[in-house]
Design a protein around this motif. Structure first.
Motif, PDB file in Angstrom:
ATOM      1  N   GLU A 162      -1.945  -6.239   9.265  1.00  0.00           N
ATOM      2  CA  GLU A 162      -3.309  -6.141   9.791  1.00  0.00           C
ATOM      3  C   GLU A 162      -3.340  -6.814  11.166  1.00  0.00           C
ATOM      4  O   GLU A 162      -3.016  -7.993  11.287  1.00  0.00           O
ATOM      5  CB  GLU A 162      -4.282  -6.840   8.841  1.00  0.00           C
ATOM      6  N   VAL A 163      -3.698  -6.037  12.187  1.00  0.00           N
ATOM      7  CA  VAL A 163      -3.754  -6.566  13.550  1.00  0.00           C
ATOM      8  C   VAL A 163      -5.200  -6.542  14.035  1.00  0.00           C
ATOM      9  O   VAL A 163      -5.831  -5.484  14.084  1.00  0.00           O
ATOM     10  CB  VAL A 163      -2.868  -5.752  14.509  1.00  0.00           C
ATOM     11  N   ASN A 164      -5.695  -7.724  14.384  1.00  0.00           N
ATOM     12  CA  ASN A 164      -7.053  -7.839  14.910  1.00  0.00           C
ATOM     13  C   ASN A 164      -7.021  -7.802  16.434  1.00  0.00           C
ATOM     14  O   ASN A 164      -6.278  -8.549  17.071  1.00  0.00           O
ATOM     15  CB  ASN A 164      -7.686  -9.153  14.442  1.00  0.00           C
ATOM     16  N   PRO A 219       6.399   6.985   9.775  1.00  0.00           N
ATOM     17  CA  PRO A 219       6.789   7.489   8.458  1.00  0.00           C
ATOM     18  C   PRO A 219       6.775   6.388   7.396  1.00  0.00           C
ATOM     19  O   PRO A 219       7.295   5.302   7.614  1.00  0.00           O
ATOM     20  CB  PRO A 219       8.207   8.023   8.688  1.00  0.00           C
ATOM     21  N   GLY A 220       6.145   6.677   6.264  1.00  0.00           N
ATOM     22  CA  GLY A 220       6.098   5.700   5.180  1.00  0.00           C
ATOM     23  C   GLY A 220       4.963   4.707   5.282  1.00  0.00           C
ATOM     24  O   GLY A 220       4.862   3.787   4.462  1.00  0.00           O
ATOM     25  N   TRP A 221       4.074   4.921   6.278  1.00  0.00           N
ATOM     26  CA  TRP A 221       2.958   3.999   6.473  1.00  0.00           C
ATOM     27  C   TRP A 221       1.665   4.762   6.748  1.00  0.00           C
ATOM     28  O   TRP A 221       1.685   5.811   7.376  1.00  0.00           O
ATOM     29  CB  TRP A 221       3.234   3.036   7.641  1.00  0.00           C
ATOM     30  N   LYS A 222       0.557   4.220   6.275  1.00  0.00           N
ATOM     31  CA  LYS A 222      -0.763   4.781   6.554  1.00  0.00           C
ATOM     32  C   LYS A 222      -1.512   3.816   7.457  1.00  0.00           C
ATOM     33  O   LYS A 222      -1.584   2.613   7.177  1.00  0.00           O
ATOM     34  CB  LYS A 222      -1.543   4.985   5.249  1.00  0.00           C
ATOM     35  N   ALA A 223      -2.058   4.345   8.557  1.00  0.00           N
ATOM     36  CA  ALA A 223      -2.794   3.501   9.508  1.00  0.00           C
ATOM     37  C   ALA A 223      -4.294   3.730   9.358  1.00  0.00           C
ATOM     38  O   ALA A 223      -4.758   4.872   9.261  1.00  0.00           O
ATOM     39  CB  ALA A 223      -2.359   3.812  10.932  1.00  0.00           C
ATOM     40  N   GLU A 224      -5.043   2.642   9.341  1.00  0.00           N
ATOM     41  CA  GLU A 224      -6.505   2.702   9.250  1.00  0.00           C
ATOM     42  C   GLU A 224      -7.102   1.949  10.436  1.00  0.00           C
ATOM     43  O   GLU A 224      -6.786   0.777  10.654  1.00  0.00           O
ATOM     44  CB  GLU A 224      -6.983   2.092   7.941  1.00  0.00           C
ATOM     45  N   VAL A 225      -7.942   2.634  11.199  1.00  0.00           N
ATOM     46  CA  VAL A 225      -8.559   2.048  12.394  1.00  0.00           C
ATOM     47  C   VAL A 225      -9.998   1.640  12.072  1.00  0.00           C
ATOM     48  O   VAL A 225     -10.782   2.447  11.571  1.00  0.00           O
ATOM     49  CB  VAL A 225      -8.549   3.047  13.565  1.00  0.00           C
ATOM     50  N   THR A 226     -10.319   0.388  12.351  1.00  0.00           N
ATOM     51  CA  THR A 226     -11.669  -0.132  12.104  1.00  0.00           C
ATOM     52  C   THR A 226     -12.375  -0.400  13.427  1.00  0.00           C
ATOM     53  O   THR A 226     -11.806  -1.039  14.318  1.00  0.00           O
ATOM     54  CB  THR A 226     -11.608  -1.442  11.290  1.00  0.00           C
ATOM     55  N   LYS A 227     -13.604   0.100  13.535  1.00  0.00           N
ATOM     56  CA  LYS A 227     -14.400  -0.111  14.748  1.00  0.00           C
ATOM     57  C   LYS A 227     -15.583  -1.033  14.449  1.00  0.00           C
ATOM     58  O   LYS A 227     -16.095  -1.061  13.331  1.00  0.00           O
ATOM     59  CB  LYS A 227     -14.904   1.221  15.304  1.00  0.00           C
ATOM     60  N   THR A 281      -4.992  -1.480  10.536  1.00  0.00           N
ATOM     61  CA  THR A 281      -4.273  -1.921   9.343  1.00  0.00           C
ATOM     62  C   THR A 281      -3.253  -0.866   8.928  1.00  0.00           C
ATOM     63  O   THR A 281      -3.591   0.311   8.777  1.00  0.00           O
ATOM     64  CB  THR A 281      -5.245  -2.164   8.172  1.00  0.00           C
ATOM     65  N   TRP A 282      -1.995  -1.287   8.779  1.00  0.00           N
ATOM     66  CA  TRP A 282      -0.931  -0.399   8.302  1.00  0.00           C
ATOM     67  C   TRP A 282      -0.577  -0.791   6.868  1.00  0.00           C
ATOM     68  O   TRP A 282      -0.322  -1.967   6.581  1.00  0.00           O
ATOM     69  CB  TRP A 282       0.307  -0.517   9.176  1.00  0.00           C
ATOM     70  N   THR A 283      -0.531   0.200   5.982  1.00  0.00           N
ATOM     71  CA  THR A 283      -0.185  -0.043   4.583  1.00  0.00           C
ATOM     72  C   THR A 283       0.971   0.865   4.179  1.00  0.00           C
ATOM     73  O   THR A 283       0.932   2.082   4.435  1.00  0.00           O
ATOM     74  CB  THR A 283      -1.395   0.234   3.668  1.00  0.00           C
ATOM     75  N   ALA A 284       1.999   0.289   3.562  1.00  0.00           N
ATOM     76  CA  ALA A 284       3.168   1.062   3.152  1.00  0.00           C
ATOM     77  C   ALA A 284       2.794   2.040   2.041  1.00  0.00           C
ATOM     78  O   ALA A 284       2.044   1.695   1.128  1.00  0.00           O
ATOM     79  CB  ALA A 284       4.284   0.132   2.688  1.00  0.00           C
ATOM     80  N   THR A 285       3.318   3.261   2.129  1.00  0.00           N
ATOM     81  CA  THR A 285       2.991   4.296   1.151  1.00  0.00           C
ATOM     82  C   THR A 285       4.188   4.719   0.311  1.00  0.00           C
ATOM     83  O   THR A 285       4.051   5.553  -0.577  1.00  0.00           O
ATOM     84  CB  THR A 285       2.433   5.539   1.869  1.00  0.00           C
ATOM     85  N   GLY A 286       5.361   4.175   0.594  1.00  0.00           N
ATOM     86  CA  GLY A 286       6.560   4.574  -0.140  1.00  0.00           C
ATOM     87  C   GLY A 286       6.605   3.968  -1.532  1.00  0.00           C
ATOM     88  O   GLY A 286       5.607   3.444  -2.044  1.00  0.00           O
ATOM     89  N   SER A 287       7.769   4.019  -2.129  1.00  0.00           N
ATOM     90  CA  SER A 287       7.942   3.456  -3.458  1.00  0.00           C
ATOM     91  C   SER A 287       9.345   2.865  -3.587  1.00  0.00           C
ATOM     92  O   SER A 287      10.283   3.292  -2.908  1.00  0.00           O
ATOM     93  CB  SER A 287       7.742   4.528  -4.536  1.00  0.00           C
ATOM     94  N   GLY A 288       9.466   1.870  -4.447  1.00  0.00           N
ATOM     95  CA  GLY A 288      10.770   1.260  -4.694  1.00  0.00           C
ATOM     96  C   GLY A 288      11.362   0.631  -3.452  1.00  0.00           C
ATOM     97  O   GLY A 288      10.678  -0.030  -2.667  1.00  0.00           O
ATOM     98  N   SER A 289      12.658   0.884  -3.232  1.00  0.00           N
ATOM     99  CA  SER A 289      13.371   0.300  -2.094  1.00  0.00           C
ATOM    100  C   SER A 289      12.990   0.951  -0.771  1.00  0.00           C
ATOM    101  O   SER A 289      13.393   0.478   0.288  1.00  0.00           O
ATOM    102  CB  SER A 289      14.882   0.417  -2.303  1.00  0.00           C
ATOM    103  N   ASP A 290      12.230   2.058  -0.830  1.00  0.00           N
ATOM    104  CA  ASP A 290      11.795   2.736   0.390  1.00  0.00           C
ATOM    105  C   ASP A 290      10.414   2.281   0.844  1.00  0.00           C
ATOM    106  O   ASP A 290       9.884   2.786   1.823  1.00  0.00           O
ATOM    107  CB  ASP A 290      11.768   4.260   0.173  1.00  0.00           C
TER     108      ASP A 290
END
Length: 245
Positions: A62-64, A80-88, A110-119
């Motif tokens: 999370e970067v402010n 790849p493997g991450w979802k980005a959410e922009v807050t205004k 905010t970036w959140t990992a979307t993979g699974s296991g070791s990925d």
């Protein structure tokens, strides 16, 4: 030989101790521009996130963004493997950009990992870059401070939020700080430079095409001359045969 070997061992140990002591200073969330980050311009900046743990993966960042110098344009690059959410958030004082008044600006990504296991996420021994296009950069500041929060899959949270104080040692959890360079001659800064580069590439491509056309014309001209010469030679030879016959 023994004395030299001992000296070498002592020197190696000293170097190793320096590396071990210095390593933690670099193992934190940081931000660097791709190229220049000129005042008043646009830039692509990378948030670099190393994994500091041996038994956990970083799964959220999370970067402010600074509120004292809000940025009207913030666009994360897909990772790849991450979802980005922009807050205004709404601004206390509207910004003017390209002749328009803006009442809100990006306050957090905010970036959140979307993979699974070791990925999933940033695994131990690795780091990840999160590129973001930002602008316009302020003209009345020498740097921008971004407070970052790093979360591991074991629920541990590390807050990189301490600003660097001038003349003092680096804090334990320093906030990522972007240093701004002098304003570019072009009013669009990095974007203008990119447009200039694109123009040069287009001109080079046109030049290459023209050069290829000239080469083709020359080759066809030479082929035509050779064919003509062959025709003349054939005509002369045929004439001689008729005369001899």
């Amino acid at each position: 030989m023994k004395k030299m070997s001992r000296a070498a061992l002592i020197g190696a140990a000293a170097v190793s101790s320096v590396v071990l002591v210095s390593a933690p200073a670099f193992a934190h969330v940081s931000v660097q521009p791709e190229g220049a980050a000129a005042k008043g311009g646009y830039a692509v900046i990378d948030f670099k996130v190393p994994n500091e743990r041996d038994d956990a993966a970083t799964t959220k960042l999370e970067v402010n963004f600074p509120t004292d110098h809000p940025l009207a344009s913030v666009m994360p690059e897909p990772v790849p493997g991450w979802k980005a959410e922009v807050t205004k958030s709404k601004l206390d004082k509207p910004l003017e950009m390209h002749g328009e008044k803006l009442t809100e600006a990006v306050s957090k990504v905010t970036w959140t990992a979307t993979g699974s296991g070791s990925d999933k996420g940033v695994q131990p021994g690795y780091f990840q870059k999160f590129p973001v296009s930002v602008g316009q950069l302020p003209t009345d500041a020498d740097q921008l401070v971004f407070k970052a929060i790093q979360t591991y899959d074991n629920k541990e949270v590390v807050r990189w939020i301490e600003p660097q104080q001038k003349g003092q040692e680096e804090p334990e959890n320093p906030a990522p700080t972007l240093t701004l360079s002098a304003a570019a001659d072009d009013e669009h800064g990095a974007s203008g430079a990119s447009a200039s580069d694109d123009h040069k590439e287009a001109a080079a491509a046109t030049s290459d095409t023209s050069s290829d056309s000239d080469t083709t014309a020359r080759v066809l001209g030479i082929v035509g001359i050779l064919v003509g010469a062959a025709g003349v030679a054939f005509g002369v030879l045929a004439g001689r045969r008729r005369t001899n016959g």
